[in-house]
Design a protein around this motif. Structure first.
Motif, PDB file in Angstrom:
ATOM      1  N   ALA A  48      -9.131 -27.349  21.044  1.00 20.96           N
ATOM      2  CA  ALA A  48      -8.106 -28.499  20.492  1.00 20.96           C
ATOM      3  C   ALA A  48      -6.785 -28.086  20.159  1.00 20.96           C
ATOM      4  CB  ALA A  48      -8.778 -29.280  19.671  1.00 20.96           C
ATOM      5  N   ASP A  49      -5.673 -28.334  20.662  1.00 26.90           N
ATOM      6  CA  ASP A  49      -4.610 -27.516  19.952  1.00 26.90           C
ATOM      7  C   ASP A  49      -4.076 -27.601  18.795  1.00 26.90           C
ATOM      8  OD1 ASP A  49      -4.360 -26.052  22.072  1.00 26.90           O
ATOM      9  OD2 ASP A  49      -4.330 -27.865  23.403  1.00 26.90           O
ATOM     10  N   ALA A  50      -3.183 -27.014  17.420  1.00 30.12           N
ATOM     11  CA  ALA A  50      -2.967 -26.793  16.479  1.00 30.12           C
ATOM     12  C   ALA A  50      -1.735 -27.905  16.548  1.00 30.12           C
ATOM     13  CB  ALA A  50      -2.645 -26.329  15.224  1.00 30.12           C
ATOM     14  N   GLY A  51      -0.543 -27.626  18.048  1.00 29.00           N
ATOM     15  CA  GLY A  51       0.021 -28.109  18.033  1.00 29.00           C
ATOM     16  C   GLY A  51       1.516 -26.980  17.624  1.00 29.00           C
ATOM     17  N   GLU A  52       2.862 -27.481  17.922  1.00 32.68           N
ATOM     18  CA  GLU A  52       4.134 -25.987  17.413  1.00 32.68           C
ATOM     19  C   GLU A  52       4.023 -26.116  16.043  1.00 32.68           C
ATOM     20  OE1 GLU A  52       6.993 -23.799  17.954  1.00 32.68           O
ATOM     21  OE2 GLU A  52       5.387 -24.468  19.150  1.00 32.68           O
ATOM     22  N   GLY A  53       4.011 -25.218  14.823  1.00 34.11           N
ATOM     23  CA  GLY A  53       4.117 -25.326  13.851  1.00 34.11           C
ATOM     24  C   GLY A  53       3.017 -25.537  13.016  1.00 34.11           C
ATOM     25  N   TYR A  54       2.193 -26.086  13.208  1.00 32.84           N
ATOM     26  CA  TYR A  54       0.916 -26.113  12.692  1.00 32.84           C
ATOM     27  C   TYR A  54      -0.540 -24.947  12.957  1.00 32.84           C
ATOM     28  CZ  TYR A  54       2.721 -31.179  11.911  1.00 32.84           C
ATOM     29  OH  TYR A  54       3.625 -32.186  11.311  1.00 32.84           O
ATOM     30  N   THR A  55      -1.283 -24.415  11.810  1.00 34.80           N
ATOM     31  CA  THR A  55      -2.425 -24.192  11.969  1.00 34.80           C
ATOM     32  C   THR A  55      -3.319 -25.138  11.253  1.00 34.80           C
ATOM     33  OG1 THR A  55      -1.550 -22.959  10.137  1.00 34.80           O
ATOM     34  CG2 THR A  55      -1.069 -22.054  12.260  1.00 34.80           C
ATOM     35  N   MET A  56      -4.665 -24.842  12.247  1.00 39.56           N
ATOM     36  CA  MET A  56      -5.751 -26.002  11.772  1.00 39.56           C
ATOM     37  C   MET A  56      -6.949 -24.999  11.975  1.00 39.56           C
ATOM     38  SD  MET A  56      -7.388 -27.927  14.721  1.00 39.56           S
ATOM     39  CE  MET A  56      -5.818 -28.735  15.983  1.00 39.56           C
ATOM     40  N   PHE A  57      -7.845 -25.179  10.158  1.00 42.15           N
ATOM     41  CA  PHE A  57      -9.325 -24.560  10.424  1.00 42.15           C
ATOM     42  C   PHE A  57     -10.140 -25.878   9.993  1.00 42.15           C
ATOM     43  CE2 PHE A  57      -6.740 -24.249   7.158  1.00 42.15           C
ATOM     44  CZ  PHE A  57      -7.619 -25.047   5.422  1.00 42.15           C
ATOM     45  N   PRO A  58     -11.757 -25.436  10.592  1.00 35.47           N
ATOM     46  CA  PRO A  58     -12.267 -27.271  10.665  1.00 35.47           C
ATOM     47  C   PRO A  58     -12.627 -27.306   8.949  1.00 35.47           C
ATOM     48  CG  PRO A  58     -13.523 -25.026  11.296  1.00 35.47           C
ATOM     49  CD  PRO A  58     -11.854 -24.781  11.492  1.00 35.47           C
ATOM     50  N   LEU A  59     -13.360 -28.187   7.854  1.00 33.58           N
ATOM     51  CA  LEU A  59     -13.448 -28.361   6.786  1.00 33.58           C
ATOM     52  C   LEU A  59     -15.188 -28.824   7.160  1.00 33.58           C
ATOM     53  CD1 LEU A  59     -10.789 -30.901   5.583  1.00 33.58           C
ATOM     54  CD2 LEU A  59     -11.146 -27.947   5.751  1.00 33.58           C
ATOM     55  N   ARG A  60     -15.467 -29.481   8.213  1.00 36.18           N
ATOM     56  CA  ARG A  60     -17.107 -29.508   8.249  1.00 36.18           C
ATOM     57  C   ARG A  60     -16.874 -30.899   9.074  1.00 36.18           C
ATOM     58  NH1 ARG A  60     -17.483 -34.771   6.431  1.00 36.18           N
ATOM     59  NH2 ARG A  60     -15.836 -35.521   5.277  1.00 36.18           N
ATOM     60  N   MET A  61     -18.859 -30.888   9.569  1.00 38.55           N
ATOM     61  CA  MET A  61     -18.923 -31.822  10.757  1.00 38.55           C
ATOM     62  C   MET A  61     -19.112 -32.922  10.096  1.00 38.55           C
ATOM     63  SD  MET A  61     -19.147 -30.114  13.253  1.00 38.55           S
ATOM     64  CE  MET A  61     -20.109 -31.565  13.431  1.00 38.55           C
ATOM     65  N   ASP A  62     -18.734 -34.332  11.089  1.00 37.16           N
ATOM     66  CA  ASP A  62     -18.953 -35.874  10.565  1.00 37.16           C
ATOM     67  C   ASP A  62     -19.430 -35.735  11.220  1.00 37.16           C
ATOM     68  OD1 ASP A  62     -18.362 -38.155   9.064  1.00 37.16           O
ATOM     69  OD2 ASP A  62     -16.560 -38.601  10.557  1.00 37.16           O
ATOM     70  N   GLY A  63     -20.939 -36.327  11.577  1.00 39.62           N
ATOM     71  CA  GLY A  63     -21.852 -36.564  12.776  1.00 39.62           C
ATOM     72  C   GLY A  63     -21.820 -35.474  13.872  1.00 39.62           C
ATOM     73  N   SER A  64     -21.143 -36.293  14.667  1.00 38.38           N
ATOM     74  CA  SER A  64     -20.789 -35.086  15.936  1.00 38.38           C
ATOM     75  C   SER A  64     -19.231 -34.787  16.097  1.00 38.38           C
ATOM     76  CB  SER A  64     -20.783 -35.656  17.330  1.00 38.38           C
ATOM     77  OG  SER A  64     -22.323 -35.491  17.417  1.00 38.38           O
ATOM     78  N   ASN A  65     -18.925 -35.687  14.765  1.00 38.27           N
ATOM     79  CA  ASN A  65     -17.250 -34.928  15.176  1.00 38.27           C
ATOM     80  C   ASN A  65     -16.769 -34.101  13.809  1.00 38.27           C
ATOM     81  OD1 ASN A  65     -16.893 -37.106  16.796  1.00 38.27           O
ATOM     82  ND2 ASN A  65     -17.025 -38.777  15.106  1.00 38.27           N
ATOM     83  N   ILE A  66     -15.764 -33.275  14.540  1.00 39.87           N
ATOM     84  CA  ILE A  66     -15.197 -32.120  13.065  1.00 39.87           C
ATOM     85  C   ILE A  66     -14.063 -32.813  12.217  1.00 39.87           C
ATOM     86  CG2 ILE A  66     -14.745 -29.755  13.396  1.00 39.87           C
ATOM     87  CD1 ILE A  66     -15.713 -30.574  16.752  1.00 39.87           C
ATOM     88  N   ILE A  67     -13.787 -32.210  11.464  1.00 40.71           N
ATOM     89  CA  ILE A  67     -13.015 -32.811  10.417  1.00 40.71           C
ATOM     90  C   ILE A  67     -12.542 -31.815  10.015  1.00 40.71           C
ATOM     91  CG2 ILE A  67     -12.987 -33.956   8.168  1.00 40.71           C
ATOM     92  CD1 ILE A  67     -13.770 -35.805  10.256  1.00 40.71           C
ATOM     93  N   ALA A  68     -11.473 -31.034  10.102  1.00 40.36           N
ATOM     94  CA  ALA A  68      -9.929 -30.246   9.832  1.00 40.36           C
ATOM     95  C   ALA A  68      -8.635 -30.577   9.548  1.00 40.36           C
ATOM     96  CB  ALA A  68     -10.212 -29.755  11.994  1.00 40.36           C
TER      97      ALA A  68
END
Length: 569
Positions: free
Chosen positions: A467-487
């Protein structure tokens, strides 16, 4: 991939670099990094954020055609090698190969026209629809059970500030580790107290004074309770850092101290053991000190479950990790000939139920997850970019190595510190470990960006998840939400941060929150960094808080906050 850190990053050495004990020994707080300098014009970008679901991507993703000579996207797993012994041109196999290719093409057309793309499962060779029921996760041929998340997409993801609380002013340096978020209350450690705030308007709901300053806390919650460490007396000019000996259990809704106590070692007489880490798993609260061993209590009433003990070989528990199971790092011997074990424990007795011996020469290790047990270490001091971790060891319930995940390349931004449970930017779920790539140059010369990637816990190999953060952004995961990732996506200088939910099957992002881009809000949000801060998101409420505060040495143009918070409008 080594690049100068953005303004909000910690000082040289980075998170996970070896540190000398602060005044008062281990358990005394470490100075926090200074806030980012005020930005004027387009400066270097701080870390993390990404375009919402449906936004056009800035670069080609997996499966997109690459231009000749164009390198694959950052973080792309290596392409498989060509099959060996391919028949040479002009041999008798040419006609047969051509017929096979034509046949395969016709079969593919029949399958597509006949009702959707099919794939062959590696488990038993049966065919399943790729777009129905449990689907194959990218990079894996195993079906993935889909667990629905609880986070809802708000009607309007644009947020507004809730409460930005100014830093308290300690006499010198103080630990304020600990923050928790429930449906109705945000709870934050402060100077010698813990305070609960209403998540609707930010008003104070309750305040719990403690005998001395905080010196540790767990992120885990069980039965609406959590655990903290604190000093038995206030700090004084003569004794700035009293030993950290007291453990307490807090009811997060009422703000009451359920119980508090300490532990005495088998050989230390009546002197309480100094502690520097605490965690929680089910009904067990476990705490440890680097030299004194570990101890545990019953969550409900504070009854002692086990006391610190050091065996004839000098083995002692140096730290615990909680959550779904209880893990420990056990250290034996003396420097420089330590032997370390990653263990799973019986939470009522402390006895190991599984034990994995790490390679000789490893002096420190951390635990990323307890179910499954994942141990992090810097093997041979080979970790790059100050991440503090070169390898992850996935241990099965019998104590045997299942997989080894290599991170020594420095291309990944998962980080671990000296404390056993002090790993950030790594989340476990769906049989995978999710972590960000190390930030790198984006499409513009000044832009920074990264990607969220994953490793398969069965094989230790990187998947095609991206999953790309997009230009100028940087991302990191916070936790799981079921099978989804909250970032969380840290923004560029002229935008607000974002919270996104990432579908683990497709890696598509859905925007849950976008924070204001005005200078006041943006500066409040970006003065925090993940290595020294705690990020909590739930149900349209987002809080970022510090783990240490210090006495200001100079007047600053921008205020520093204990925490900043946002609410969906």
């Amino acid at each position: 991939m080594s690049t100068p850190p953005p303004p909000s990053q910690p000082p040289s050495g980075g998170f996970g670099a070896p540190q000398d004990p602060p005044p008062g020994g281990f358990g005394a707080p470490v100075p926090p990094p200074g806030p980012a300098a005020p930005q004027s014009g387009p400066p270097q970008q701080p870390p993390s954020a990404q375009p919402a679901y449906g936004y056009p991507q800035t670069g080609p993703g997996y499966g997109y055609p690459q231009q000749p000579g164009t390198p694959p996207p950052f973080g792309t797993p290596p392409a498989p090698a060509a099959p060996p012994h391919a028949p040479a041109a002009g041999t008798g196999n040419d006609k047969r190969n051509q017929l096979m290719i034509v046949g395969a093409a016709l079969l593919a057309i029949v399958l597509i026209v006949g009702g959707g793309l099919w794939y062959t499962s590696g488990d038993g060779g049966t065919d399943d629809r790729a777009d129905s029921g449990p689907s194959a996760s990218p990079g894996s041929d195993k079906p993935q059970d889909v667990v629905p998340g609880t986070e809802k997409v708000p009607g309007n993801p644009k947020s507004k500030p809730l409460l930005n609380l100014p830093n308290p002013v300690p006499a010198d340096i103080a630990t304020v580790t600990g923050s928790w978020l429930t449906d109705s209350t945000y709870i934050k450690s402060d100077l010698s107290k813990i305070v609960g705030y209403n998540v609707v308007d930010g008003g104070k709901k309750w305040e719990l004074p403690l005998a001395g300053e905080l010196c540790g806390a767990t992120k885990h919650v069980s039965e609406n309770k959590t655990a903290v460490l604190f000093r038995p007396t206030p700090s004084t000019p003569e004794n700035k850092y009293p030993p950290c000996t007291e453990v307490g259990v807090i009811d997060l809704e009422s703000g009451k101290l359920v119980w508090s106590g300490n532990a005495k070692s088998a050989t230390g007489g009546d002197k309480p053991v100094s502690l520097n880490t605490v965690t929680l798993s089910g009904k067990t609260v476990a705490a440890a000190g680097i030299s004194g061993g570990g101890t545990a209590w019953n969550l409900a009433d504070g009854k002692s479950l086990w006391l610190p003990k050091i065996d004839g070989e000098g083995c002692r528990d140096v730290g615990y990790a909680g959550g779904e199971a209880l893990g420990a790092i056990r250290k034996c011997g003396q420097s420089p000939n330590y032997t370390l074990y990653g263990q799973l424990l019986d939470p009522t007795s402390g006895a190991p139920t599984a034990s994995y011996k790490l390679s000789q020469g490893i002096e420190d290790a951390s635990i990323v997850s307890t179910k499954p047990l994942i141990v992090a270490a810097d093997v041979g001091k080979t970790a790059k970019n100050a991440t503090g971790v070169s390898d992850l060891f996935v241990i099965d319930p019998k104590g045997e190595l299942k997989a080894r995940i290599p991170l020594a390349s420095g291309d990944f931004a998962g980080k671990c510190g000296l404390d056993v449970e002090k790993c950030v930017n790594m989340v476990v779920g769906n049989g995978k470990l999710y972590l960000p790539s190390y930030e790198h140059q984006g499409q513009s010369s000044s832009g920074r960006t990264n990607e969220l990637l994953s490793f398969d816990l069965e094989t230790g190999k990187q998947t095609t998840d991206r999953a790309d953060a997009g230009e100028g952004y940087t991302m990191f995961p916070l936790r799981m939400d079921g099978s989804n990732i909250i970032a969380y996506k840290n923004p560029p200088y002229d935008k607000g941060g974002q919270i996104v939910s990432i579908d683990s099957r497709t890696m598509k992002e859905t925007l849950l929150m976008e924070n204001p881009a005005d200078k006041v809000s943006q500066r409040a949000e970006t003065q925090f960094s993940p290595e020294y801060s705690e990020y909590r998101y739930h149900n349209g409420k987002f809080f970022i808080s510090r783990t240490t505060v210090s006495k200001p040495f100079t007047d600053k143009s921008d205020p520093e906050y204990l925490f900043a918070s946002f609410t969906a409008s």
